[in-house]
Design a protein around this motif. Structure first.
Motif, PDB file in Angstrom:
ATOM      1  N   GLU A  56       0.943  -1.083   0.101  1.00 38.59           N
ATOM      2  CA  GLU A  56       0.056  -0.084   0.051  1.00 38.59           C
ATOM      3  C   GLU A  56       0.888   1.262  -0.083  1.00 38.59           C
ATOM      4  N   VAL A  57       0.589   2.025  -0.744  1.00 38.10           N
ATOM      5  CA  VAL A  57       1.285   3.078  -1.206  1.00 38.10           C
ATOM      6  C   VAL A  57       0.773   4.629  -0.529  1.00 38.10           C
ATOM      7  N   PHE A  58       1.368   5.240   0.310  1.00 36.34           N
ATOM      8  CA  PHE A  58       0.781   6.700   0.792  1.00 36.34           C
ATOM      9  C   PHE A  58       0.323   7.388  -0.331  1.00 36.34           C
ATOM     10  N   PRO A  59      -0.894   7.802  -0.505  1.00 36.51           N
ATOM     11  CA  PRO A  59      -1.307   8.945  -1.390  1.00 36.51           C
ATOM     12  C   PRO A  59      -0.483  10.145  -1.421  1.00 36.51           C
ATOM     13  N   LEU A  60      -0.291  10.781  -2.436  1.00 37.88           N
ATOM     14  CA  LEU A  60       0.403  12.062  -2.544  1.00 37.88           C
ATOM     15  C   LEU A  60      -0.647  13.171  -2.369  1.00 37.88           C
ATOM     16  N   ARG A  61      -0.075  14.161  -1.887  1.00 37.92           N
ATOM     17  CA  ARG A  61      -1.138  15.402  -1.586  1.00 37.92           C
ATOM     18  C   ARG A  61      -0.225  16.618  -2.304  1.00 37.92           C
ATOM     19  N   HIS A  62      -1.064  17.106  -3.371  1.00 33.04           N
ATOM     20  CA  HIS A  62      -0.432  18.239  -4.042  1.00 33.04           C
ATOM     21  C   HIS A  62      -1.460  19.395  -3.836  1.00 33.04           C
ATOM     22  N   TRP A  63      -0.672  20.790  -3.644  1.00 29.27           N
ATOM     23  CA  TRP A  63      -1.447  22.039  -3.504  1.00 29.27           C
ATOM     24  C   TRP A  63      -1.260  22.709  -4.950  1.00 29.27           C
ATOM     25  N   ILE A  64      -2.315  23.181  -5.336  1.00 28.79           N
ATOM     26  CA  ILE A  64      -2.098  24.409  -6.277  1.00 28.79           C
ATOM     27  C   ILE A  64      -2.580  25.668  -5.662  1.00 28.79           C
ATOM     28  N   ASN A  65      -1.684  26.530  -5.358  1.00 27.00           N
ATOM     29  CA  ASN A  65      -2.015  27.993  -4.783  1.00 27.00           C
ATOM     30  C   ASN A  65      -2.123  28.918  -6.019  1.00 27.00           C
ATOM     31  N   LEU A  66      -3.409  29.368  -6.049  1.00 25.67           N
ATOM     32  CA  LEU A  66      -3.664  30.336  -7.173  1.00 25.67           C
ATOM     33  C   LEU A  66      -3.571  31.636  -6.938  1.00 25.67           C
ATOM     34  N   PRO A  67      -3.263  32.574  -7.855  1.00 25.20           N
ATOM     35  CA  PRO A  67      -2.817  33.952  -7.569  1.00 25.20           C
ATOM     36  C   PRO A  67      -4.100  34.567  -7.110  1.00 25.20           C
ATOM     37  N   VAL A  68      -3.746  35.477  -6.081  1.00 27.53           N
ATOM     38  CA  VAL A  68      -4.943  36.300  -5.176  1.00 27.53           C
ATOM     39  C   VAL A  68      -5.023  37.924  -5.362  1.00 27.53           C
ATOM     40  N   GLY A  69      -3.957  38.201  -6.223  1.00 28.31           N
ATOM     41  CA  GLY A  69      -3.933  39.432  -6.827  1.00 28.31           C
ATOM     42  C   GLY A  69      -3.562  40.625  -5.761  1.00 28.31           C
ATOM     43  N   ASN A  70      -2.720  40.474  -4.839  1.00 27.63           N
ATOM     44  CA  ASN A  70      -2.093  41.180  -3.877  1.00 27.63           C
ATOM     45  C   ASN A  70      -0.703  41.488  -3.732  1.00 27.63           C
ATOM     46  N   ASP A  71       0.037  40.397  -4.534  1.00 30.74           N
ATOM     47  CA  ASP A  71       1.433  40.598  -4.477  1.00 30.74           C
ATOM     48  C   ASP A  71       1.921  40.064  -5.921  1.00 30.74           C
ATOM     49  N   VAL A  72       2.146  40.971  -6.771  1.00 31.69           N
ATOM     50  CA  VAL A  72       2.627  40.451  -7.985  1.00 31.69           C
ATOM     51  C   VAL A  72       3.678  39.412  -8.358  1.00 31.69           C
ATOM     52  N   ASP A  73       4.514  39.489  -7.478  1.00 28.59           N
ATOM     53  CA  ASP A  73       5.631  38.803  -7.496  1.00 28.59           C
ATOM     54  C   ASP A  73       5.370  37.151  -7.156  1.00 28.59           C
ATOM     55  N   LYS A  74       4.524  37.277  -5.946  1.00 26.80           N
ATOM     56  CA  LYS A  74       3.905  35.898  -5.448  1.00 26.80           C
ATOM     57  C   LYS A  74       2.943  35.426  -6.686  1.00 26.80           C
ATOM     58  N   ASP A  75       2.166  36.221  -7.268  1.00 26.25           N
ATOM     59  CA  ASP A  75       1.163  35.577  -8.091  1.00 26.25           C
ATOM     60  C   ASP A  75       1.876  35.038  -9.300  1.00 26.25           C
ATOM     61  N   LYS A  76       3.126  35.663  -9.799  1.00 27.57           N
ATOM     62  CA  LYS A  76       3.726  35.361 -10.818  1.00 27.57           C
ATOM     63  C   LYS A  76       4.238  33.642 -10.811  1.00 27.57           C
ATOM     64  N   ASN A  77       4.930  33.563  -9.607  1.00 26.21           N
ATOM     65  CA  ASN A  77       5.316  32.213  -9.129  1.00 26.21           C
ATOM     66  C   ASN A  77       4.296  31.371  -8.917  1.00 26.21           C
TER      67      ASN A  77
END
Length: 160
Positions: A56-77
């Motif tokens: 039995e394999v541990f399931p992987l968990r992945h997060w997709i953080n969407l741009p929120v519009g309050n920090d241009v550099d963070k949103d680009k990344n």
């Protein structure tokens, strides 16, 4: 206090789930949840072809953080990392966004790598895995048409 029965025929002999060794695996997005407050998807990803010696394999968990519009550099990344993940799993996107109905069931053939062991907030030592998500080729940076269900994409070398 009364005895609480937990076991069933299906649960007898169940061992602990394990991480798979570093390597290339067939991955499938099994489920998604969206956190509106954090503008973030939480995805559960399963390994379709684990080594035979891992029951039995541990399931992987992945997060997709969407741009929120309050920090241009963070949103680009956030957009760069979202785009890498979508491209890897063959999910169509444009500069305007993507259809989240295409997440569950999407597949990829890609490298899984062990992270360095760490201690979580509760003081528990952990060793996790991450999906290698290499940069998107220049021709697919603005938009990507996808590749259809069931056609796993092989991207990157699988080596650090």
């Amino acid at each position: 206090m009364a005895f609480i029965k937990l076991g069933t025929e299906a649960t007898k002999g169940v061992g602990e789930a394990q991480n798979v060794p570093d390597g290339r695996y067939n991955l499938r997005i099994a489920s998604k949840e969206f956190d509106e407050e954090k503008r973030m998807y939480v995805l559960d990803i399963v390994v379709e072809n684990p080594p035979a010696d891992i029951q039995e394999v541990f399931p992987l968990r992945h997060w997709i953080n969407l741009p929120v519009g309050n920090d241009v550099d963070k949103d680009k990344n956030k957009w760069r990392f979202t785009r890498r993940f979508l491209f890897l799993f063959g999910i169509p996107y444009s500069e305007d966004g993507f259809d989240d109905d295409n997440l569950v069931g999407a597949t990829a053939e890609q490298a899984l790598l062990q992270t360095e062991p760490y201690t979580d907030k509760a003081g528990v030592k952990k060793n996790a895995q991450r999906i290698e998500t290499p940069p998107v080729p220049r021709e697919a940076q603005a938009s990507f048409e996808g590749r259809g269900r069931g056609a796993a994409r092989r991207v990157g070398s699988g080596r650090r």
